[in-house]
Design a protein around this motif. Structure first.
Motif, mmCIF file in Angstrom:
data_model
loop_
_atom_site.group_PDB
_atom_site.id
_atom_site.type_symbol
_atom_site.label_atom_id
_atom_site.label_comp_id
_atom_site.label_asym_id
_atom_site.label_seq_id
_atom_site.Cartn_x
_atom_site.Cartn_y
_atom_site.Cartn_z
ATOM 1 N N MET A 1 29.389 41.980 47.668
ATOM 2 C CA MET A 1 29.772 40.948 48.598
ATOM 3 C C MET A 1 30.120 39.654 47.874
ATOM 4 O O MET A 1 30.884 38.851 48.375
ATOM 5 C CB MET A 1 28.642 40.742 49.598
ATOM 6 N N ALA A 2 29.585 39.428 46.697
ATOM 7 C CA ALA A 2 29.889 38.226 45.934
ATOM 8 C C ALA A 2 31.368 38.152 45.580
ATOM 9 O O ALA A 2 31.936 37.079 45.484
ATOM 10 C CB ALA A 2 29.037 38.177 44.679
ATOM 11 N N LEU A 3 31.994 39.309 45.394
ATOM 12 C CA LEU A 3 33.410 39.348 45.051
ATOM 13 C C LEU A 3 34.267 38.775 46.165
ATOM 14 O O LEU A 3 35.257 38.097 45.907
ATOM 15 C CB LEU A 3 33.852 40.786 44.752
ATOM 16 N N LEU A 4 33.877 38.992 47.416
ATOM 17 C CA LEU A 4 34.663 38.503 48.548
ATOM 18 C C LEU A 4 34.773 36.986 48.538
ATOM 19 O O LEU A 4 35.772 36.434 48.952
ATOM 20 C CB LEU A 4 34.066 38.977 49.872
ATOM 21 N N LYS A 5 33.767 36.295 48.053
ATOM 22 C CA LYS A 5 33.792 34.836 48.000
ATOM 23 C C LYS A 5 34.762 34.329 46.935
ATOM 24 O O LYS A 5 35.272 33.236 47.040
ATOM 25 C CB LYS A 5 32.385 34.302 47.733
ATOM 26 N N LYS A 6 35.025 35.110 45.920
ATOM 27 C CA LYS A 6 35.884 34.696 44.819
ATOM 28 C C LYS A 6 37.364 34.938 45.095
ATOM 29 O O LYS A 6 38.205 34.421 44.397
ATOM 30 C CB LYS A 6 35.494 35.443 43.540
ATOM 31 N N LEU A 7 37.687 35.711 46.104
ATOM 32 C CA LEU A 7 39.078 36.054 46.389
ATOM 33 C C LEU A 7 39.776 34.940 47.154
ATOM 34 O O LEU A 7 39.197 34.322 48.045
ATOM 35 C CB LEU A 7 39.147 37.341 47.207
ATOM 36 N N THR A 8 41.028 34.705 46.804
ATOM 37 C CA THR A 8 41.830 33.740 47.548
ATOM 38 C C THR A 8 42.337 34.403 48.827
ATOM 39 O O THR A 8 42.291 35.627 48.972
ATOM 40 C CB THR A 8 43.036 33.269 46.722
ATOM 41 N N GLU A 9 42.835 33.590 49.726
ATOM 42 C CA GLU A 9 43.388 34.126 50.973
ATOM 43 C C GLU A 9 44.565 35.054 50.682
ATOM 44 O O GLU A 9 44.728 36.079 51.328
ATOM 45 C CB GLU A 9 43.840 32.969 51.867
ATOM 46 N N ARG A 10 45.353 34.717 49.692
ATOM 47 C CA ARG A 10 46.499 35.545 49.302
ATOM 48 C C ARG A 10 46.044 36.907 48.760
ATOM 49 O O ARG A 10 46.636 37.940 49.059
ATOM 50 C CB ARG A 10 47.339 34.800 48.272
ATOM 51 N N GLU A 11 44.977 36.902 47.949
ATOM 52 C CA GLU A 11 44.449 38.159 47.416
ATOM 53 C C GLU A 11 43.866 39.030 48.528
ATOM 54 O O GLU A 11 44.079 40.246 48.535
ATOM 55 C CB GLU A 11 43.382 37.880 46.357
ATOM 56 N N ILE A 12 43.146 38.422 49.456
ATOM 57 C CA ILE A 12 42.601 39.165 50.590
ATOM 58 C C ILE A 12 43.736 39.783 51.386
ATOM 59 O O ILE A 12 43.680 40.955 51.764
ATOM 60 C CB ILE A 12 41.727 38.254 51.476
ATOM 61 N N ASP A 13 44.783 39.010 51.622
ATOM 62 C CA ASP A 13 45.954 39.503 52.350
ATOM 63 C C ASP A 13 46.576 40.695 51.633
ATOM 64 O O ASP A 13 46.938 41.693 52.245
ATOM 65 C CB ASP A 13 46.959 38.362 52.497
ATOM 66 N N ARG A 14 46.673 40.626 50.303
ATOM 67 C CA ARG A 14 47.263 41.713 49.518
ATOM 68 C C ARG A 14 46.388 42.963 49.556
ATOM 69 O O ARG A 14 46.900 44.085 49.654
ATOM 70 C CB ARG A 14 47.487 41.255 48.078
ATOM 71 N N ILE A 15 45.086 42.794 49.497
ATOM 72 C CA ILE A 15 44.183 43.946 49.568
ATOM 73 C C ILE A 15 44.315 44.630 50.916
ATOM 74 O O ILE A 15 44.379 45.868 50.993
ATOM 75 C CB ILE A 15 42.723 43.517 49.291
ATOM 76 N N ILE A 16 44.372 43.851 51.984
ATOM 77 C CA ILE A 16 44.545 44.427 53.320
ATOM 78 C C ILE A 16 45.870 45.170 53.404
ATOM 79 O O ILE A 16 45.944 46.280 53.937
ATOM 80 C CB ILE A 16 44.445 43.332 54.408
ATOM 81 N N GLU A 17 46.910 44.586 52.852
ATOM 82 C CA GLU A 17 48.229 45.238 52.828
ATOM 83 C C GLU A 17 48.155 46.570 52.093
ATOM 84 O O GLU A 17 48.670 47.588 52.569
ATOM 85 C CB GLU A 17 49.231 44.306 52.148
ATOM 86 N N MET A 18 47.505 46.581 50.941
ATOM 87 C CA MET A 18 47.385 47.803 50.154
ATOM 88 C C MET A 18 46.534 48.846 50.872
ATOM 89 O O MET A 18 46.829 50.038 50.818
ATOM 90 C CB MET A 18 46.792 47.488 48.774
ATOM 91 N N ALA A 19 45.478 48.401 51.546
ATOM 92 C CA ALA A 19 44.605 49.334 52.261
ATOM 93 C C ALA A 19 45.348 49.991 53.426
ATOM 94 O O ALA A 19 45.128 51.166 53.711
ATOM 95 C CB ALA A 19 43.355 48.608 52.758
ATOM 96 N N TRP A 20 46.227 49.265 54.085
ATOM 97 C CA TRP A 20 46.995 49.826 55.201
ATOM 98 C C TRP A 20 48.060 50.803 54.719
ATOM 99 O O TRP A 20 48.422 51.734 55.418
ATOM 100 C CB TRP A 20 47.670 48.726 56.022
#
Length: 93
Positions: A1-20
């Motif tokens: 869960m600590a990793l989630l705090k280090k991610l930027t909004e852009r990185e989170i968006d990219r991970i969601i895109e890749m997961a879909w």
């Protein structure tokens, strides 16, 4: 869960895109962001509506293309389908 705090909004968006993306494996997400499958699932649960998360989980569970070891025909290291539309801030642009 600590990793989630280090991610930027852009990185989170990219991970969601890749997961879909059906052809992008959890291994590819791990190689690019260092986030294991369980953390991707936690991120998706946190960032998505409950109904969308359930639909996504149902679709990716046991899907051959989401797990590198289950892929037929060997290794494929594609992070994104060439025909995929770009997604910005979790919305298709």
């Amino acid at each position: 869960m600590a990793l989630l705090k280090k991610l930027t909004e852009r990185e989170i968006d990219r991970i969601i895109e890749m997961a879909w993306e059906d052809r992008t494996t959890f291994d590819a997400i791990f190689r690019q962001f260092g986030m294991p499958e369980k953390e991707v699932i936690k991120l998706m649960r946190r960032e998505m509506k409950e109904s969308a998360f359930k639909r996504w989980r149902k679709r990716v569970q046991n899907r051959q293309t989401k797990h590198q070891k289950n892929r037929p025909g060997g290794e494929l290291y594609r992070f994104k389908c060439s025909r995929q539309k770009p997604i910005s801030l979790n919305k298709i642009t």
